[in-house]
Design a protein around this motif. Sequence first.
Motif, PDB file in Angstrom:
ATOM      1  N   LYS A  20     -29.512 -28.645  -6.720  1.00  0.00           N
ATOM      2  CA  LYS A  20     -28.089 -28.796  -7.034  1.00  0.00           C
ATOM      3  C   LYS A  20     -27.346 -29.403  -5.850  1.00  0.00           C
ATOM      4  CE  LYS A  20     -24.114 -27.737  -9.206  1.00  0.00           C
ATOM      5  NZ  LYS A  20     -23.688 -28.282 -10.502  1.00  0.00           N
ATOM      6  N   GLU A  21     -27.649 -28.917  -4.653  1.00  0.00           N
ATOM      7  CA  GLU A  21     -26.999 -29.432  -3.453  1.00  0.00           C
ATOM      8  C   GLU A  21     -27.418 -30.864  -3.142  1.00  0.00           C
ATOM      9  OE1 GLU A  21     -24.526 -27.825  -1.535  1.00  0.00           O
ATOM     10  OE2 GLU A  21     -24.566 -26.711  -3.434  1.00  0.00           O
ATOM     11  N   LEU A  22     -28.575 -31.256  -3.620  1.00  0.00           N
ATOM     12  CA  LEU A  22     -29.035 -32.636  -3.453  1.00  0.00           C
ATOM     13  C   LEU A  22     -28.468 -33.558  -4.538  1.00  0.00           C
ATOM     14  CD1 LEU A  22     -32.797 -32.139  -2.485  1.00  0.00           C
ATOM     15  CD2 LEU A  22     -30.905 -32.755  -0.983  1.00  0.00           C
ATOM     16  N   GLY A  23     -27.780 -32.964  -5.526  1.00  0.00           N
ATOM     17  CA  GLY A  23     -27.118 -33.768  -6.545  1.00  0.00           C
ATOM     18  C   GLY A  23     -27.740 -33.726  -7.923  1.00  0.00           C
ATOM     19  N   TYR A  24     -28.569 -32.724  -8.203  1.00  0.00           N
ATOM     20  CA  TYR A  24     -29.286 -32.664  -9.485  1.00  0.00           C
ATOM     21  C   TYR A  24     -28.938 -31.386 -10.236  1.00  0.00           C
ATOM     22  CZ  TYR A  24     -32.031 -36.393  -7.397  1.00  0.00           C
ATOM     23  OH  TYR A  24     -32.400 -37.572  -6.804  1.00  0.00           O
ATOM     24  N   VAL A  50     -39.481 -24.288   3.145  1.00  0.00           N
ATOM     25  CA  VAL A  50     -39.470 -25.326   2.117  1.00  0.00           C
ATOM     26  C   VAL A  50     -40.186 -26.538   2.693  1.00  0.00           C
ATOM     27  CG1 VAL A  50     -38.052 -26.826   0.669  1.00  0.00           C
ATOM     28  CG2 VAL A  50     -37.298 -24.489   1.169  1.00  0.00           C
ATOM     29  N   GLY A  51     -41.310 -26.901   2.085  1.00  0.00           N
ATOM     30  CA  GLY A  51     -42.092 -28.017   2.589  1.00  0.00           C
ATOM     31  C   GLY A  51     -41.538 -29.352   2.124  1.00  0.00           C
ATOM     32  N   VAL A  52     -41.422 -30.292   3.051  1.00  0.00           N
ATOM     33  CA  VAL A  52     -41.045 -31.666   2.720  1.00  0.00           C
ATOM     34  C   VAL A  52     -42.044 -32.609   3.370  1.00  0.00           C
ATOM     35  CG1 VAL A  52     -38.600 -31.070   2.549  1.00  0.00           C
ATOM     36  CG2 VAL A  52     -39.497 -31.950   4.700  1.00  0.00           C
ATOM     37  N   LYS A  53     -42.065 -33.826   2.913  1.00  0.00           N
ATOM     38  CA  LYS A  53     -43.008 -34.806   3.437  1.00  0.00           C
ATOM     39  C   LYS A  53     -42.790 -35.014   4.929  1.00  0.00           C
ATOM     40  CE  LYS A  53     -44.886 -39.415   2.456  1.00  0.00           C
ATOM     41  NZ  LYS A  53     -44.785 -40.599   1.563  1.00  0.00           N
ATOM     42  N   LYS A  54     -43.867 -35.096   5.671  1.00  0.00           N
ATOM     43  CA  LYS A  54     -43.799 -35.285   7.111  1.00  0.00           C
ATOM     44  C   LYS A  54     -42.971 -36.525   7.441  1.00  0.00           C
ATOM     45  CE  LYS A  54     -45.220 -33.928  11.227  1.00  0.00           C
ATOM     46  NZ  LYS A  54     -44.877 -32.579  11.753  1.00  0.00           N
ATOM     47  N   GLY A  55     -41.951 -36.330   8.273  1.00  0.00           N
ATOM     48  CA  GLY A  55     -41.105 -37.445   8.672  1.00  0.00           C
ATOM     49  C   GLY A  55     -39.879 -37.672   7.816  1.00  0.00           C
ATOM     50  N   ASP A  56     -39.732 -36.910   6.722  1.00  0.00           N
ATOM     51  CA  ASP A  56     -38.569 -37.087   5.841  1.00  0.00           C
ATOM     52  C   ASP A  56     -37.399 -36.262   6.395  1.00  0.00           C
ATOM     53  OD1 ASP A  56     -36.748 -37.499   3.844  1.00  0.00           O
ATOM     54  OD2 ASP A  56     -37.993 -36.759   2.207  1.00  0.00           O
ATOM     55  N   THR A  57     -36.853 -36.745   7.491  1.00  0.00           N
ATOM     56  CA  THR A  57     -35.799 -36.020   8.191  1.00  0.00           C
ATOM     57  C   THR A  57     -34.535 -35.880   7.358  1.00  0.00           C
ATOM     58  OG1 THR A  57     -36.658 -36.854  10.294  1.00  0.00           O
ATOM     59  CG2 THR A  57     -34.437 -35.948  10.312  1.00  0.00           C
ATOM     60  N   GLU A  58     -34.219 -36.884   6.570  1.00  0.00           N
ATOM     61  CA  GLU A  58     -33.007 -36.843   5.752  1.00  0.00           C
ATOM     62  C   GLU A  58     -33.033 -35.671   4.776  1.00  0.00           C
ATOM     63  OE1 GLU A  58     -30.435 -39.673   2.659  1.00  0.00           O
ATOM     64  OE2 GLU A  58     -32.359 -40.359   3.441  1.00  0.00           O
ATOM     65  N   THR A  59     -34.134 -35.540   4.058  1.00  0.00           N
ATOM     66  CA  THR A  59     -34.247 -34.430   3.108  1.00  0.00           C
ATOM     67  C   THR A  59     -34.292 -33.096   3.843  1.00  0.00           C
ATOM     68  OG1 THR A  59     -35.408 -35.829   1.517  1.00  0.00           O
ATOM     69  CG2 THR A  59     -35.647 -33.457   1.257  1.00  0.00           C
ATOM     70  N   THR A  75     -29.141 -27.510   5.448  1.00  0.00           N
ATOM     71  CA  THR A  75     -27.709 -27.307   5.211  1.00  0.00           C
ATOM     72  C   THR A  75     -27.484 -26.519   3.922  1.00  0.00           C
ATOM     73  OG1 THR A  75     -27.136 -29.351   6.367  1.00  0.00           O
ATOM     74  CG2 THR A  75     -25.504 -28.474   4.844  1.00  0.00           C
ATOM     75  N   ALA A  76     -28.245 -26.853   2.868  1.00  0.00           N
ATOM     76  CA  ALA A  76     -28.120 -26.155   1.590  1.00  0.00           C
ATOM     77  C   ALA A  76     -28.536 -24.695   1.708  1.00  0.00           C
ATOM     78  CB  ALA A  76     -28.946 -26.869   0.527  1.00  0.00           C
ATOM     79  N   LEU A  77     -29.591 -24.424   2.464  1.00  0.00           N
ATOM     80  CA  LEU A  77     -30.036 -23.046   2.652  1.00  0.00           C
ATOM     81  C   LEU A  77     -28.983 -22.220   3.386  1.00  0.00           C
ATOM     82  CD1 LEU A  77     -33.799 -23.573   3.591  1.00  0.00           C
ATOM     83  CD2 LEU A  77     -32.928 -22.484   1.522  1.00  0.00           C
ATOM     84  N   GLU A  78     -28.356 -22.824   4.388  1.00  0.00           N
ATOM     85  CA  GLU A  78     -27.291 -22.115   5.100  1.00  0.00           C
ATOM     86  C   GLU A  78     -26.145 -21.770   4.155  1.00  0.00           C
ATOM     87  OE1 GLU A  78     -26.486 -24.937   8.204  1.00  0.00           O
ATOM     88  OE2 GLU A  78     -27.763 -23.880   9.635  1.00  0.00           O
TER      89      GLU A  78
END
Length: 282
Positions: free
Chosen positions: A76-80, A230-239, A245-248
Amino acid sequence: MKLRKVTAASAAVLALALSATACGGDDSKDSDSTATAGGGGKIKVGIKYDQPGLGLKEPDGSFSGFDVDVATYLAKELGYEPDQIEFVETKSADRENALARGDVKFIAATYSITDERKQKVDFAGPYLLAHQDLLIKTDSDIAKGTDLNGKKLCSVTGSTSAQNVRDTIAPKAQLKEYGGYSECIAALQSGAVDAVTTDDSILAGFAAQDKYKGQFKLAGLKLSNENYGVGVKKGDTETLNKINTALEKMVSDKSWQKAVDANFGPANYQNEPAPTIGNIVK
């Protein structure tokens, strides 16, 4: 001649419409939508399908659990919106590969943060501090780890949880291994084993199922610390930044605690306070 004029006019209108579509596009989503393998304004999120209270696919095809609630909030915080989320089963052994291949945008699936895993993926969070614990019957006389000596202790095949208990606190515990935790819980219910061990959050999720409510309790031993990230792709700093920020926000607006209470409360789960979210990568 009149027919050619109409056709030419129609062609001009069609060309103008196509040009507008190509130039305008849909900029209502951020770049997250481009990494969802399926496109179409959807986001693919990795979860578990077989962990009640955390990530469970219900018989009607819906999904429930704490990880599902966290994932839905983050999306939701990412826009979905919820109907734009496609939950993808990511089993433990395939989580790193799923992120590397781009099968999912992020994973919320009891994904403990470890130094080894951080070599392959980036972690936002942590969003939950769990502990290895015991699940026992509500009338059990097991009050401390050493009470397991001579008792039957269950965990799943390949897990180190039961062996850790016997190695550190109860050397005379009788280890029983089953193919899945649901089998261990059924064995506990029938009296075939005296206790089940794994992360307290997983145990609480199983115990909170309607068919087990009131039958089991957590021993509260806190045998280890398991920080779920929360795992994200290595190097995907933007996500990574956006999810932190959303978790906070999820913690500050009380949505985090509501999700904990809703999914773990029936098992008398004494959760740790929300962990401090890791520093946002700049």
